[in-house]
Design a protein around this motif. Structure first.
Motif, PDB file in Angstrom:
ATOM      1  N   LYS A 267       7.963  -8.029  -1.707  1.00 35.59           N
ATOM      2  CA  LYS A 267       8.700  -9.276  -1.837  1.00 35.59           C
ATOM      3  C   LYS A 267      10.176  -9.060  -2.127  1.00 35.59           C
ATOM      4  O   LYS A 267      11.037  -9.835  -1.674  1.00 35.59           O
ATOM      5  N   HIS A 268      10.508  -7.958  -2.853  1.00 36.46           N
ATOM      6  CA  HIS A 268      11.894  -7.772  -3.294  1.00 36.46           C
ATOM      7  C   HIS A 268      12.546  -6.487  -2.771  1.00 36.46           C
ATOM      8  O   HIS A 268      13.746  -6.285  -3.012  1.00 36.46           O
ATOM      9  N   GLY A 269      11.793  -5.635  -2.086  1.00 31.40           N
ATOM     10  CA  GLY A 269      12.371  -4.400  -1.563  1.00 31.40           C
ATOM     11  C   GLY A 269      13.245  -4.660  -0.354  1.00 31.40           C
ATOM     12  O   GLY A 269      12.746  -4.820   0.771  1.00 31.40           O
ATOM     13  N   LYS A 270      14.551  -4.689  -0.558  1.00 28.89           N
ATOM     14  CA  LYS A 270      15.486  -5.126   0.481  1.00 28.89           C
ATOM     15  C   LYS A 270      15.526  -4.185   1.683  1.00 28.89           C
ATOM     16  O   LYS A 270      15.753  -4.624   2.816  1.00 28.89           O
ATOM     17  N   VAL A 271      15.340  -2.855   1.444  1.00 30.79           N
ATOM     18  CA  VAL A 271      15.450  -1.898   2.555  1.00 30.79           C
ATOM     19  C   VAL A 271      14.141  -1.132   2.752  1.00 30.79           C
ATOM     20  O   VAL A 271      14.115  -0.073   3.364  1.00 30.79           O
ATOM     21  N   LEU A 272      13.062  -1.668   2.236  1.00 30.26           N
ATOM     22  CA  LEU A 272      11.765  -0.996   2.313  1.00 30.26           C
ATOM     23  C   LEU A 272      11.352  -0.783   3.772  1.00 30.26           C
ATOM     24  O   LEU A 272      11.442  -1.710   4.590  1.00 30.26           O
TER      25      LEU A 272
ATOM     26  N   ARG B 127       7.726 -10.388   2.900  1.00 28.75           N
ATOM     27  CA  ARG B 127       8.480  -9.131   2.849  1.00 28.75           C
ATOM     28  C   ARG B 127       9.978  -9.418   2.904  1.00 28.75           C
ATOM     29  O   ARG B 127      10.459 -10.130   3.790  1.00 28.75           O
ATOM     30  N   ALA B 128      10.705  -8.790   1.971  1.00 25.66           N
ATOM     31  CA  ALA B 128      12.167  -8.954   1.951  1.00 25.66           C
ATOM     32  C   ALA B 128      12.818  -8.171   3.078  1.00 25.66           C
ATOM     33  O   ALA B 128      13.904  -8.522   3.537  1.00 25.66           O
ATOM     34  N   SER B 129      12.149  -7.105   3.517  1.00 19.33           N
ATOM     35  CA  SER B 129      12.685  -6.270   4.592  1.00 19.33           C
ATOM     36  C   SER B 129      11.871  -6.500   5.861  1.00 19.33           C
ATOM     37  O   SER B 129      10.642  -6.369   5.861  1.00 19.33           O
ATOM     38  N   SER B 130      12.542  -6.820   6.937  1.00 24.65           N
ATOM     39  CA  SER B 130      11.850  -7.044   8.207  1.00 24.65           C
ATOM     40  C   SER B 130      11.300  -5.744   8.781  1.00 24.65           C
ATOM     41  O   SER B 130      10.457  -5.764   9.686  1.00 24.65           O
TER      42      SER B 130
ATOM     43  N   LEU C 208      15.699  -4.549 -12.148  1.00 25.79           N
ATOM     44  CA  LEU C 208      15.354  -3.550 -11.130  1.00 25.79           C
ATOM     45  C   LEU C 208      16.128  -3.771  -9.841  1.00 25.79           C
ATOM     46  O   LEU C 208      15.735  -3.255  -8.785  1.00 25.79           O
ATOM     47  N   ASN C 209      17.226  -4.484  -9.907  1.00 29.25           N
ATOM     48  CA  ASN C 209      17.976  -4.863  -8.712  1.00 29.25           C
ATOM     49  C   ASN C 209      18.417  -3.646  -7.889  1.00 29.25           C
ATOM     50  O   ASN C 209      18.190  -3.591  -6.672  1.00 29.25           O
ATOM     51  N   SER C 210      19.047  -2.657  -8.530  1.00 27.20           N
ATOM     52  CA  SER C 210      19.518  -1.473  -7.805  1.00 27.20           C
ATOM     53  C   SER C 210      18.341  -0.686  -7.232  1.00 27.20           C
ATOM     54  O   SER C 210      18.388  -0.210  -6.087  1.00 27.20           O
ATOM     55  N   PHE C 211      17.296  -0.530  -8.008  1.00 27.12           N
ATOM     56  CA  PHE C 211      16.085   0.160  -7.566  1.00 27.12           C
ATOM     57  C   PHE C 211      15.539  -0.497  -6.290  1.00 27.12           C
ATOM     58  O   PHE C 211      15.206   0.181  -5.306  1.00 27.12           O
ATOM     59  N   LEU C 212      15.452  -1.818  -6.267  1.00 26.42           N
ATOM     60  CA  LEU C 212      14.888  -2.542  -5.140  1.00 26.42           C
ATOM     61  C   LEU C 212      15.810  -2.550  -3.928  1.00 26.42           C
ATOM     62  O   LEU C 212      15.370  -2.805  -2.806  1.00 26.42           O
ATOM     63  N   HIS C 213      17.107  -2.249  -4.132  1.00 26.90           N
ATOM     64  CA  HIS C 213      18.066  -2.206  -3.028  1.00 26.90           C
ATOM     65  C   HIS C 213      18.183  -0.813  -2.405  1.00 26.90           C
ATOM     66  O   HIS C 213      18.946  -0.653  -1.434  1.00 26.90           O
ATOM     67  N   HIS C 214      17.452   0.155  -2.927  1.00 29.67           N
ATOM     68  CA  HIS C 214      17.522   1.516  -2.386  1.00 29.67           C
ATOM     69  C   HIS C 214      16.162   2.065  -1.957  1.00 29.67           C
ATOM     70  O   HIS C 214      16.096   2.967  -1.117  1.00 29.67           O
ATOM     71  N   LEU C 215      15.096   1.542  -2.513  1.00 27.98           N
ATOM     72  CA  LEU C 215      13.763   2.071  -2.234  1.00 27.98           C
ATOM     73  C   LEU C 215      13.374   1.850  -0.773  1.00 27.98           C
ATOM     74  O   LEU C 215      13.429   0.725  -0.272  1.00 27.98           O
ATOM     75  N   LYS C 216      12.941   2.949  -0.107  1.00 26.74           N
ATOM     76  CA  LYS C 216      12.579   2.861   1.311  1.00 26.74           C
ATOM     77  C   LYS C 216      11.123   3.223   1.585  1.00 26.74           C
ATOM     78  O   LYS C 216      10.529   2.695   2.532  1.00 26.74           O
ATOM     79  N   VAL C 217      10.546   4.132   0.784  1.00 31.43           N
ATOM     80  CA  VAL C 217       9.183   4.598   1.057  1.00 31.43           C
ATOM     81  C   VAL C 217       8.350   4.522  -0.216  1.00 31.43           C
ATOM     82  O   VAL C 217       8.786   4.979  -1.277  1.00 31.43           O
ATOM     83  N   VAL C 218       7.153   3.958  -0.102  1.00 25.13           N
ATOM     84  CA  VAL C 218       6.202   3.900  -1.217  1.00 25.13           C
ATOM     85  C   VAL C 218       4.874   4.484  -0.739  1.00 25.13           C
ATOM     86  O   VAL C 218       4.356   4.079   0.310  1.00 25.13           O
ATOM     87  N   LYS C 219       4.330   5.445  -1.503  1.00 23.39           N
ATOM     88  CA  LYS C 219       3.015   6.002  -1.208  1.00 23.39           C
ATOM     89  C   LYS C 219       2.147   5.841  -2.454  1.00 23.39           C
ATOM     90  O   LYS C 219       2.520   6.297  -3.531  1.00 23.39           O
ATOM     91  N   MET C 220       1.010   5.197  -2.294  1.00 18.37           N
ATOM     92  CA  MET C 220       0.117   4.979  -3.428  1.00 18.37           C
ATOM     93  C   MET C 220      -1.240   5.597  -3.111  1.00 18.37           C
ATOM     94  O   MET C 220      -1.979   5.112  -2.252  1.00 18.37           O
ATOM     95  N   HIS C 221      -1.550   6.715  -3.797  1.00 17.17           N
ATOM     96  CA  HIS C 221      -2.834   7.395  -3.617  1.00 17.17           C
ATOM     97  C   HIS C 221      -3.846   6.863  -4.637  1.00 17.17           C
ATOM     98  O   HIS C 221      -3.513   6.615  -5.780  1.00 17.17           O
ATOM     99  N   GLY C 222      -5.084   6.702  -4.214  1.00 13.69           N
ATOM    100  CA  GLY C 222      -6.101   6.165  -5.109  1.00 13.69           C
ATOM    101  C   GLY C 222      -5.989   4.663  -5.254  1.00 13.69           C
ATOM    102  O   GLY C 222      -6.427   4.094  -6.258  1.00 13.69           O
ATOM    103  N   PHE C 223      -5.403   4.003  -4.264  1.00 14.69           N
ATOM    104  CA  PHE C 223      -5.208   2.554  -4.306  1.00 14.69           C
ATOM    105  C   PHE C 223      -6.556   1.828  -4.315  1.00 14.69           C
ATOM    106  O   PHE C 223      -7.457   2.136  -3.534  1.00 14.69           O
ATOM    107  N   THR C 224      -6.701   0.871  -5.223  1.00 18.22           N
ATOM    108  CA  THR C 224      -7.881   0.008  -5.264  1.00 18.22           C
ATOM    109  C   THR C 224      -7.420  -1.435  -5.171  1.00 18.22           C
ATOM    110  O   THR C 224      -6.213  -1.717  -5.158  1.00 18.22           O
ATOM    111  N   GLU C 225      -8.363  -2.348  -5.179  1.00 17.73           N
ATOM    112  CA  GLU C 225      -8.008  -3.759  -5.120  1.00 17.73           C
ATOM    113  C   GLU C 225      -7.905  -4.358  -6.515  1.00 17.73           C
ATOM    114  O   GLU C 225      -8.143  -5.550  -6.711  1.00 17.73           O
ATOM    115  N   CYS C 226      -7.556  -3.532  -7.493  1.00 18.76           N
ATOM    116  CA  CYS C 226      -7.375  -4.032  -8.853  1.00 18.76           C
ATOM    117  C   CYS C 226      -6.051  -4.807  -8.953  1.00 18.76           C
ATOM    118  O   CYS C 226      -5.140  -4.626  -8.138  1.00 18.76           O
TER     119      CYS C 226
END
Length: 517
Positions: free
Chosen positions: A472-477, A507-510, A442-460
């Motif tokens: 931990k690995h999202g370089k440009v998050l 966090r990999a991204s400051s 998932l190296n390329s995926f983790l080097h481009h991903l900037k926004v994550v939205k999780m609806h219905g998030f639980t503590e599972c």
């Protein structure tokens, strides 16, 4: 068109002794001074009964009413008889037929009085003879847009009077009950030379299960928008109308073979179609200019061929698949479909897609095609542990993704291991170990991903482990939005403790910012 105000100004210039326009301002009816086309536009926002009542104001307003080009009677029509006891139904039907006949006579009378009627819309319970007569009347008066929603006592035949009309541009015919039949295809193909919009609903095709010769290169030459809904017994459909830009198919449950070859098509919508039990089902689409595609809750076909969808911008994909029908052939068909939409920039996947992608034993050796242009991905999932492989497969196929939106659906407590706040102090969980094993792929995926939205998030465990992995690995998050589910199994104090621990994840991204909503 000269208004009364401008006319008075001219008269005052000719005869200075006449009252000036300024002297009449206080008594002037400014609305009546507006041009006819503007007042007609104002009429279009009123129920037709209110628009008709303006004719009693003055001769000017009476003329306006009888020149009003858009007659929309859908606000004054009677509803079809409801379901009830047989005797009561017959009585209600007779009553509705009588009122429908009177209603049709009133519309035909108004058509005689109105000039240049452009649009006619009505809903009613009519006999076929009354319906046919009303449509003939509309065609006779050169109506350009005909919108009909009708119920009848029995199946009726498609009114042939509209087929040869040279002025009709838009036709919408919906049978609420029980449906209508089409005339022979050779008759249909000879007409509709000027039609640009066609919508047909509740078509009965007992003797015509194949519509492979109706929408061809030679028929419907001006058709730009086509909507077919609830076509009973329709099994084979081919569409090649040369000017078609917008196509919608809905609730054609018995469809087995669909072929679309449209070079000007820009928007495609197919919902709840195809026979889930057919062993010979097929879909073939060739649309090089297609920009928006919605394919929702359709049964998976045995064969799938999607060609030249190179201009696709948005794709919404969902399937209906019986659990016992999860054959290798249909899994490959899903793979081929996703490959066909791989040029899109925005992709939405329904929950069944994730379930299908997670069945590794059925597609060993297959890898999902790359969505090299994809910038936004949205998907729904029950997010059980067995879904992780399907999610990883999707992430691998999105090397330049910018935004992912995850919607967790279903019962969040069922078969989902709750996350223990002490979990991260002990050896890594199975979910965390799985995601860590995917880091390289998932190296390329983790080097481009900037926004994550999780609806219905639980503590599972699944939810938290994925969030921790991406942080931990999202370089440009940049942004992680966690829309928390209102689960009753967690008290607010414990929630706050878990949120606090998530905020403390490395966090990999400051620039990564976590927002709880």
């Amino acid at each position: 068109m000269e208004t009364r105000s401008s006319k008075r100004k001219k008269q005052h210039q000719i005869n200075p002794l006449s009252p000036s326009p300024a002297d009449l301002d206080d008594e002037e009816d400014r609305i009546s001074d507006l041009p006819d086309d503007i007042l007609h536009h104002v009429f279009s926002f009123l129920p037709i009964k209110s628009a008709a009542q303006t004719s009693s104001l003055s001769k000017r307003w009476k003329t306006l009413w009888y020149s009003f080009p858009d007659l929309d009677f859908t606000t004054v029509t009677a509803n079809p008889p409801p379901e009830s006891a047989a005797a009561s139904v017959r009585k209600r039907v007779r009553s509705h037929v009588a009122r429908g006949a009177e209603y049709a006579d009133q519309i035909m009378s108004l058509l005689e009085k109105h000039s240049d009627v452009r649009v006619l819309r009505f809903r009613a319970f009519l006999t076929f003879s009354r319906l046919s007569g009303l449509i003939r009347h509309a065609v006779k008066h050169n109506v350009q847009e005909l919108d009909i929603e009708v119920s009848t006592c029995d199946y009726f035949n498609f009114p042939r009077s509209v087929i040869s009309s040279s002025t009709l541009r838009s036709l919408r015919l919906k049978s609420c009950h029980p449906g209508f039949r089409l005339p022979p295809l050779e008759i249909m193909k000879e007409g509709f030379r000027s039609l640009s919009v066609l919508s047909l609903s509740q078509i009965i095709l007992h003797d015509q299960p194949l519509l492979t010769d109706l929408f061809t290169d030679s028929s419907f030459p001006s058709l730009k928008k086509l909507h077919l809904e609830s076509c009973f017994e329709l099994k084979n459909l081919r569409i090649e109308s040369p000017a078609l830009e917008d196509l919608s198919l809905e609730s054609c449950f018995q469809l087995q073979d669909l072929e679309i070859r449209l070079h000007k098509l820009k928007k495609l919508r197919v919902l709840s179609c195809f026979d889930a039990y057919s062993v010979t089902s097929r879909v073939k689409i060739e649309a090089p200019n297609l920009g928006i595609m919605m394919w929702s809750y359709n049964a998976v076909t045995e064969e799938c061929f999607l060609h030249n969808l190179t201009c696709l911008h948005e794709a919404f994909v969902g399937f209906f698949l019986l659990q016992e029908d999860l054959s290798a052939t249909k899994i490959i068909s899903v793979w081929n479909f996703l490959a066909g939409v791989s040029h899109c920039k925005s992709l939405t996947l329904e929950s069944q897609c994730i379930e299908i992608l997670s069945k590794h034993d059925h597609f060993a050796g297959l890898s999902l095609c790359s969505f090299n242009k994809l910038k936004s991905l949205e998907f729904s999932t029950g997010f059980n542990k067995h879904n992780n492989s399907g999610l990883a497969s999707i992430f691998r196929s999105c090397p330049t993704i910018h935004t992912i939106i995850i919607k967790i659906i279903g019962d969040h407590n069922a078969q989902r291991r709750q996350w223990n706040k002490d979990l991260w102090q002990s050896p890594s969980s199975g979910e965390e170990r799985y995601w860590e094993s995917q880091t390289q792929s998932l190296n390329s995926f983790l080097h481009h991903l900037k926004v994550v939205k999780m609806h219905g998030f639980t503590e599972c465990a699944n939810d938290v482990s994925l969030v921790r992995f991406l942080l931990k690995h999202g370089k440009v998050l940049q942004e992680v939005f966690l829309c928390t589910s209102l689960s009753k199994s967690r008290d607010s104090l414990l929630r706050e403790k878990i949120k606090s621990q998530i905020m403390g994840f490395s966090r990999a991204s400051s620039n990564a910012n976590i927002v709880f909503q």
